[in-house]
Design an enzyme around this catalytic site. Sequence first.
Site, short mmCIF file in Angstrom:
data_model
loop_
_atom_site.label_atom_id
_atom_site.label_comp_id
_atom_site.label_asym_id
_atom_site.label_seq_id
_atom_site.Cartn_x
_atom_site.Cartn_y
_atom_site.Cartn_z
N GLU A 1 -4.28 3.77 -22.47
CA GLU A 1 -5.49 3.68 -22.84
C GLU A 1 -5.74 4.04 -24.28
O GLU A 1 -5.12 5.09 -24.76
CB GLU A 1 -6.43 4.47 -22.05
CG GLU A 1 -6.51 3.96 -20.62
CD GLU A 1 -5.67 4.46 -19.84
OE1 GLU A 1 -5.50 4.12 -18.53
OE2 GLU A 1 -4.74 5.56 -19.96
N TYR B 1 -0.99 -1.11 -31.66
CA TYR B 1 -0.65 -1.71 -30.39
C TYR B 1 -0.47 -3.14 -30.51
O TYR B 1 0.48 -3.58 -29.70
CB TYR B 1 -1.32 -0.92 -29.56
CG TYR B 1 -1.07 0.39 -29.36
CD1 TYR B 1 0.03 1.23 -29.27
CD2 TYR B 1 -2.41 1.22 -28.99
CE1 TYR B 1 0.21 2.57 -29.13
CE2 TYR B 1 -2.18 2.76 -29.04
CZ TYR B 1 -1.06 3.26 -28.86
OH TYR B 1 -0.98 4.53 -28.81
#
Length: 165
Positions: free
Chosen positions: A113, A125
């Site tokens: 998360e 990411y």
Amino acid sequence: MSAQLRGAPGPALRPLTLADLDTLMAIEVQAYPVPWTRGNFIDSLAAGYLAMKLVDTQGHWLGYYLAMPGVEEMHLLNLTVAPQEQGRGHARAMLDDLVQRARDAAAAQLWLEVRVSNERARALYRRYGFAEVGRRRAYYPAAQGPREDAIVMSLPLCRGPHALV
């Protein structure tokens, strides 16, 4: 035991221990407006989660990560680069290490998360191959104001026709 990155002299990953908490907390409170607590780290270490620190050749901290293994998956809980060391590829190096360790543990998926507002981390990411797969409403506490949503991201680790290698 420590792991040298890319087999060359330079930064190395070493296991985090309780003795590291003062140094770790000094970085954590610099890096985040709402940092993890000392208790969060103690609990993670007590649970046996994967916990690594990245240090340079003189032993100065560059960053750290903690991940929770699960059944055929790994969940990245915290990946932090010391603010003065950001932008030098350390997060990518730690991700490379985590992905290899997850694959070695037969994990098929890596989850995380990230705060909606942390666009720099989200971009990292995405570049790494993670996909945004969901949203957790009001997941993160805020220093002021309402809680912040989290973006759930996932990276497939299995080898095969759909794998990112």
